[in-house]
Design a protein around this motif. Structure first.
Motif, PDB file in Angstrom:
ATOM      1  N   ILE A 104       0.842  -1.194   0.000  1.00 48.70           N
ATOM      2  CA  ILE A 104       0.000   0.000   0.000  1.00 48.70           C
ATOM      3  C   ILE A 104       0.879   1.246   0.000  1.00 48.70           C
ATOM      4  O   ILE A 104       0.780   2.092  -0.888  1.00 48.70           O
ATOM      5  N   VAL A 105       1.707   1.383   1.031  1.00 54.66           N
ATOM      6  CA  VAL A 105       2.626   2.522   1.117  1.00 54.66           C
ATOM      7  C   VAL A 105       4.022   1.946   1.015  1.00 54.66           C
ATOM      8  O   VAL A 105       4.356   1.047   1.755  1.00 54.66           O
ATOM      9  N   PRO A 106       4.843   2.368   0.129  1.00 55.93           N
ATOM     10  CA  PRO A 106       4.721   3.483  -0.803  1.00 55.93           C
ATOM     11  C   PRO A 106       4.348   3.088  -2.231  1.00 55.93           C
ATOM     12  O   PRO A 106       4.371   3.938  -3.107  1.00 55.93           O
ATOM     13  N   ILE A 107       4.011   1.811  -2.496  1.00 57.58           N
ATOM     14  CA  ILE A 107       3.771   1.433  -3.896  1.00 57.58           C
ATOM     15  C   ILE A 107       2.441   1.960  -4.412  1.00 57.58           C
ATOM     16  O   ILE A 107       2.409   2.732  -5.371  1.00 57.58           O
ATOM     17  N   ALA A 108       1.312   1.546  -3.813  1.00 60.94           N
ATOM     18  CA  ALA A 108       0.008   2.023  -4.308  1.00 60.94           C
ATOM     19  C   ALA A 108      -0.089   3.534  -4.179  1.00 60.94           C
ATOM     20  O   ALA A 108      -0.534   4.228  -5.085  1.00 60.94           O
ATOM     21  N   PHE A 109       0.352   4.033  -3.015  1.00 59.72           N
ATOM     22  CA  PHE A 109       0.386   5.476  -2.776  1.00 59.72           C
ATOM     23  C   PHE A 109       1.680   5.781  -2.058  1.00 59.72           C
ATOM     24  O   PHE A 109       1.952   5.171  -1.029  1.00 59.72           O
ATOM     25  N   PRO A 110       2.524   6.629  -2.533  1.00 56.55           N
ATOM     26  CA  PRO A 110       2.382   7.595  -3.615  1.00 56.55           C
ATOM     27  C   PRO A 110       3.044   7.202  -4.933  1.00 56.55           C
ATOM     28  O   PRO A 110       3.020   7.973  -5.874  1.00 56.55           O
ATOM     29  N   LEU A 111       3.652   5.990  -5.024  1.00 54.80           N
ATOM     30  CA  LEU A 111       4.392   5.649  -6.232  1.00 54.80           C
ATOM     31  C   LEU A 111       3.493   5.563  -7.470  1.00 54.80           C
ATOM     32  O   LEU A 111       3.789   6.166  -8.492  1.00 54.80           O
ATOM     33  N   ILE A 112       2.391   4.839  -7.372  1.00 55.69           N
ATOM     34  CA  ILE A 112       1.492   4.685  -8.523  1.00 55.69           C
ATOM     35  C   ILE A 112       0.438   5.792  -8.524  1.00 55.69           C
ATOM     36  O   ILE A 112       0.300   6.526  -9.498  1.00 55.69           O
ATOM     37  N   ALA A 113      -0.318   5.891  -7.450  1.00 57.09           N
ATOM     38  CA  ALA A 113      -1.393   6.888  -7.365  1.00 57.09           C
ATOM     39  C   ALA A 113      -0.940   8.031  -6.476  1.00 57.09           C
ATOM     40  O   ALA A 113      -1.527   8.287  -5.425  1.00 57.09           O
ATOM     41  N   GLY A 114       0.078   8.725  -6.895  1.00 56.30           N
ATOM     42  CA  GLY A 114       0.609   9.832  -6.119  1.00 56.30           C
ATOM     43  C   GLY A 114       0.010  11.165  -6.523  1.00 56.30           C
ATOM     44  O   GLY A 114      -0.936  11.237  -7.323  1.00 56.30           O
TER      45      GLY A 114
END
Length: 191
Positions: A104-114
């Motif tokens: 979830i953090v940091p891949i989904a947000f903010p890496l992808i859906a940042g």
């Protein structure tokens, strides 16, 4: 329905450039090394949900807490700027708390859906039909899923030196996106 293949292709390409999942491969590999496991399905699904929700409720949510889109974009530019510095200089600015997964953090947000992706979605919403943006989000999330799922194989294929080169090159691209995002939104803050 306002389904338009041209709009879908355009929005898909814009989101692909902003999400920059290919440029994030070195970050994903580093996170996989630190945490041992990345839940590709979970990260992809959460990123998709964040993007779709923000597409429809983002501007209202920002207005509710008293933040305009330009301020949000400038803040996103700073986040991207520091991520780019980490990639280019090989330093670590962001210190995260230890967790057993980085899904979830940091891949989904903010890496992808940042912030950059969310700001882009708000801009796209003003120009394109929502159905076409949703299809483009789904296409990008499918690609994100496959990159997350294949990060181990990609690491072996490219090797340490290849990952280093890609990390620095995409760090410069990310830095350029941050500068552009900052420059196109900072003027509106002083008007």
């Amino acid at each position: 329905m306002n389904f338009d293949i041209r709009q879908i292709i355009t929005v898909t390409m814009v989101l692909f450039a902003v999400i920059d999942i290919v440029g994030s491969i070195p970050i994903i590999v580093d996170l996989r090394r630190k945490h041992g496991h990345i839940e590709s399905e979970k990260a992809s699904l959460v990123a998709a949900i964040i993007m779709v929700v923000f597409l429809f409720a983002g501007e209202e949510l920002l207005n509710l807490i008293g933040i305009d889109v330009n301020s949000f974009a400038v803040a996103g530019a700073f986040v991207l700027f520091f991520l780019a510095l980490e990639m280019i200089l090989g330093i670590r600015i962001y210190r995260d708390e230890e967790s057993n997964s980085a899904s979830i953090v940091p891949i989904a947000f903010p890496l992808i859906a940042g912030a950059g992706t969310m700001t882009t979605l708000l801009s796209l919403r003003a120009q394109f039909y929502a159905i076409n943006i949703i299809v483009a989000i789904v296409l990008n999330i499918i690609l994100v899923y496959f990159v997350l799922r294949s990060s181990g194989r990609i690491e072996k294929l490219l090797g340490k030196n290849g990952l280093g080169v890609i990390r620095k090159a995409f760090g410069v691209v990310l830095l350029a996106i941050a500068v552009k995002l900052f420059a196109s939104n900072v003027k509106a803050l002083f008007v």
